[in-house]
Motif scaffolding. Structure first.
Motif, short mmCIF file in Angstrom:
data_model
loop_
_atom_site.label_atom_id
_atom_site.label_comp_id
_atom_site.label_asym_id
_atom_site.label_seq_id
_atom_site.Cartn_x
_atom_site.Cartn_y
_atom_site.Cartn_z
N GLN A 9 0.83 -1.21 0.00
CA GLN A 9 0.00 0.00 0.00
C GLN A 9 0.87 1.26 0.00
OE1 GLN A 9 -2.76 -0.40 3.29
NE2 GLN A 9 -4.28 -1.39 1.99
N LYS A 13 1.06 4.17 -3.04
CA LYS A 13 0.88 5.60 -2.80
C LYS A 13 2.08 6.39 -3.34
CE LYS A 13 -0.18 8.88 0.85
NZ LYS A 13 -0.42 9.06 2.28
N ARG A 17 2.13 8.81 -6.85
CA ARG A 17 2.56 10.20 -6.71
C ARG A 17 3.68 10.51 -7.70
NH1 ARG A 17 6.48 12.65 -4.50
NH2 ARG A 17 7.31 10.87 -3.39
#
Length: 188
Positions: A9, A13, A17
């Motif tokens: 996870q 992320k 980004r």
């Protein structure tokens, strides 16, 4: 939650980004020229009348539209994934973008009138990858289950070079790709 799931996870992320920031900095011409034609090692895998499963790129994902247009012109049949009511992913033949509708997670997918097909090659999206050809997807396992369903079908990932990670953590169900194509290189 296991530490492996937490690590995945966190990587998702971070690499979303990075991908978003990279694509925001690209000018329109550079973005449109990327992934427009298949590089030679990938082009050799495409044959007329073959069915290639593609994903419909959204947001900052490596774009597929121009590559799909090019392959259609060369006689390659194009299929897109559709998530079924029971949570499985199937591939359906598409002859034009008008046959895509807003589907699972608001992703364009073929409507139910499009014929079901078994792909000869799968082009998969990814969030991150490593040099061992491991792929980090969105986290739903749809492509991993499809890879397991079609174990002998070549699996190719498209990604921006900034999506490369040092190492992607893998679980037993995570099948590696055979090739990853970025705007800079081909990793086999």
């Amino acid at each position: 939650m296991s530490s492996l799931k937490e690590k995945k996870q966190k990587l998702r992320k971070e690499y979303r980004r990075r991908r978003d920031r990279f694509v925001e900095q690209l000018d329109g011409a550079s973005r449109n020229l990327s992934f427009r034609r298949p590089p030679s090692p990938l082009a050799r895998l495409f044959k007329p009348q073959q069915t290639v499963a593609f994903y419909r790129s959204i947001g900052s994902e490596a774009p597929t539209e121009r590559l799909v247009e090019y392959l259609t012109e060369t006689g390659v049949k194009i299929a897109f994934p559709r998530v079924t009511d029971n949570g499985a992913m199937e591939f359906r033949l598409v002859t034009g973008p008008e046959l895509l509708e807003c589907g699972f997670r608001n992703i364009p997918e073929p409507d139910e009138s499009c014929p079901l097909v078994d792909p000869d090659l799968i082009i998969a999206p990814l969030v991150a990858f490593d040099r061992s050809l491991r792929r980090l997807g969105q986290g739903g396992g749809y492509y991993d289950r499809s890879f397991a369903q079609y174990p002998d079908v070549p699996r190719i990932g498209l990604a921006w070079s900034v999506q490369e990670a040092g190492e992607i953590p893998a679980e037993p169900h995570d099948l590696p790709l055979q090739m990853i194509v970025t705007e800079c290189e081909i990793i086999e």
